[in-house]
Design an enzyme around this catalytic site. Structure first.
Site, PDB file in Angstrom:
ATOM      1  N   LYS A 126     -48.218  59.286 -77.978  1.00  0.00           N
ATOM      2  CA  LYS A 126     -48.739  58.276 -77.053  1.00  0.00           C
ATOM      3  C   LYS A 126     -48.822  56.970 -77.805  1.00  0.00           C
ATOM      4  O   LYS A 126     -48.992  56.960 -79.025  1.00  0.00           O
ATOM      5  CB  LYS A 126     -50.133  58.654 -76.554  1.00  0.00           C
ATOM      6  CG  LYS A 126     -50.491  58.015 -75.239  1.00  0.00           C
ATOM      7  CD  LYS A 126     -49.897  58.800 -74.082  1.00  0.00           C
ATOM      8  CE  LYS A 126     -50.187  58.183 -72.749  1.00  0.00           C
ATOM      9  NZ  LYS A 126     -49.868  59.134 -71.667  1.00  0.00           N
ATOM     10  N   ASP A 166     -47.188  54.165 -68.762  1.00  0.00           N
ATOM     11  CA  ASP A 166     -48.488  54.770 -68.481  1.00  0.00           C
ATOM     12  C   ASP A 166     -49.290  53.639 -67.822  1.00  0.00           C
ATOM     13  O   ASP A 166     -48.688  52.674 -67.321  1.00  0.00           O
ATOM     14  CB  ASP A 166     -49.141  55.290 -69.779  1.00  0.00           C
ATOM     15  CG  ASP A 166     -50.296  56.257 -69.530  1.00  0.00           C
ATOM     16  OD1 ASP A 166     -50.049  57.436 -69.303  1.00  0.00           O
ATOM     17  OD2 ASP A 166     -51.466  55.814 -69.545  1.00  0.00           O
TER      18      ASP A 166
HETATM   19  N1  GLU Z   1     -47.530  58.578 -69.189  1.00  0.00           N
HETATM   20  C1  GLU Z   1     -47.037  59.753 -68.517  1.00  0.00           C
HETATM   21  C2  GLU Z   1     -47.880  60.944 -68.899  1.00  0.00           C
HETATM   22  O1  GLU Z   1     -49.077  60.802 -69.108  1.00  0.00           O
HETATM   23  C3  GLU Z   1     -45.539  59.937 -68.693  1.00  0.00           C
HETATM   24  C4  GLU Z   1     -45.067  60.041 -70.097  1.00  0.00           C
HETATM   25  C5  GLU Z   1     -43.538  60.072 -70.258  1.00  0.00           C
HETATM   26  O2  GLU Z   1     -42.830  60.069 -69.264  1.00  0.00           O
HETATM   27  O3  GLU Z   1     -43.095  60.117 -71.411  1.00  0.00           O
HETATM   28  O4  GLU Z   1     -47.452  62.057 -68.966  1.00  0.00           O
END
Ligand code: GLU
Length: 447
Positions: A126, A166
């Site tokens: 993240k 996100d």
């Molecule tokens: N932010 C999204 C999640 O919490 C998607 C992450 C992504 O597609 O890499 O899963």
């Protein structure tokens, strides 16, 4: 909690005392995997828990940029590369003032297990920044994204780490980030997901998290011989996840009666659909306005300073905003107002106390790492299409997404049953994700 798991949680708290969200996420997962640790001592012998809580790499960096008035601004950038046991690091970027090392580590930790559940080969990561996009011009957002990527680009790549969006990072931001990466590396690769359709993006990726939640909810209700048809649903955030969840839920016969933000909530007893849904979809991405505008435009009740959970009668609650948005008092209000199902579309939106209230009241409760995994799963499908240099049709991607959500639902129930907590999605999701990651770590030695 089992002795070994407790000792690791205590060590995490002692070592990094200022990271409450990370402690919470670790505590929830380790509590759930207790029966696994009791049955298989080899995980303890291999120090799997100690290794899981230590990110493989943390990158923190200065993000300097110049605002429209010519003043210099400095933000902090992050990328937490948590675990690459089952694939390249994968996870979104969040731009929001609440971003700090604790929120980044909790999200990267959750992402590791979520990604394992998708059945696709993706590790967990993240990233993001404490940058607030609200109130910033497009030019400011572009300059910020370019500065952010000017450091991040050296740490990512299509076989190393593939960020996505996100909170606060949507199509606009991904475009600016991708443009800068391509310029710096002189390479057009699938280094980010959530790209525009004309330049490597996948059909259904924008809709995927919200649609996936609706598909997961459909599976949950089916275990009770029920469906979404005729159900009243409360949601909170009206970003990408909330919008497409409403679209699919309405298509499946449900009525969504609330939305909200940090200023208050809208109550729309007739349900959000048609023109109102179209407006909701544009509310942030186009107008960048508060949910109050929706209430004003459509003559609905605006309840300032409250969350929908406190006052809206619903059969199903789908938190679509932020971590810890439902606390124990909110949970008690939901139960008292007749809510029977809680399905997390956001990441860790219910506090552990709230989850306890739901479980004691016999509600069906599904954690975000299972229910909202459709977004990252479709990111995985975008990566596959990029590698093959071709695009699947909308039907093909949607079919795969639906299958993945069904398989995650099945995996949760099977793991919960196998380890003595039938019907407990939280236990099942954590155990199924844990086993996949832990076994890969065991196979790969002490790395
Ligand atoms: N932010 C999204 C999640 O919490 C998607 C992450 C992504 O597609 O890499 O899963």
């Amino acid at each position: 909690m089992q002795e070994y798991a407790r000792s690791v949680v205590e060590a995490v708290i002692a070592r990094d005392p200022g990271e409450p969200e990370f402690h919470q996420a670790v505590g929830e997962v380790f509590e759930a995997v207790t029966p696994v640790l009791e049955t298989y001592p080899e995980y303890r012998e291999s120090r799997i828990l100690e290794r899981l809580v230590e990110p493989e790499r943390v990158i923190m960096f200065r993000v300097p940029w110049v605002d429209d008035r010519g003043d210099i601004q400095v933000n902090r950038g992050f990328r937490v590369q948590m675990n690459s046991a089952i694939g390249p690091y994968k996870g979104g970027l969040r731009f929001h003032p609440s971003v700090n090392l604790s929120t980044m580590k909790f999200l990267a930790f959750e992402q590791t297990f979520k990604n394992a559940l998708t059945t696709l080969p993706m590790g967990g990561a993240k990233g993001g920044s404490d940058f607030q996009t609200r109130g910033r011009s497009d030019a400011e957002v572009m300059r910020f994204c370019q500065s952010f990527m000017t450091e991040l680009y050296r740490h990512i790549g299509p076989h190393t780490d593939v960020p996505a969006g996100d909170i606060g990072v949507g199509g606009r931001e991904i475009g600016y980030l991708f443009g800068q990466y391509k310029r710096l590396k002189n390479e057009f690769t699938g280094v980010l997901t959530g790209k525009g359709l004309g330049w490597g993006g996948s059909l259904v990726r924008p809709e995927a998290t919200g649609y996936g939640v609706a598909y997961f909810l459909t599976e949950m209700l089916a275990t009770r011989g029920d469906s979404l048809s005729g159900k009243t649903i409360a949601i909170s955030g009206y970003g990408n996840v909330g919008t497409y969840f409403v679209e699919k839920a309405v298509e499946l016969g449900a009525k969504v009666v609330s939305l909200g933000d940090e200023f208050g909530c809208v109550f729309d007893p007739d349900g959000i659909s048609g023109e109102k849904l179209a407006y909701m979809a544009d509310l942030w991405t186009v107008y960048r306005k508060s949910a109050k505008e929706y209430a004003d435009k459509f003559g609905c009740e605006w309840r300032p300073g409250t969350k929908p959970w406190r006052s809206v009668k619903c059969d199903i609650a789908v938190p679509t905003a932020m971590q810890n948005e439902i606390d124990a008092d909110d949970a008690r209000a939901l139960v008292a107002n007749g809510c029977r199902v809680v399905c997390e579309a956001a990441n860790m939106p219910c506090t552990p106390e709230a989850v306890r209230v739901f479980q004691e009241a016999g509600l069906l409760y599904a954690p975000g790492k299972a229910a909202n995994a459709g977004g990252v799963a479709t990111s995985g499908l975008e990566m596959s299409q990029n590698s093959m240099r071709l695009s699947w049709t909308r039907e093909e991607v949607d079919r795969r997404l639906r299958q993945i959500m069904q398989s995650i639902h099945r995996a949760c129930l099977e793991a919960a049953e196998r380890f003595g907590s039938p019907g407990d999605y939280a236990v099942g999701a954590n155990i199924a994700g844990f086993l996949k990651v832990a076994d890969a770590m065991m196979d790969q030695g002490v790395v």
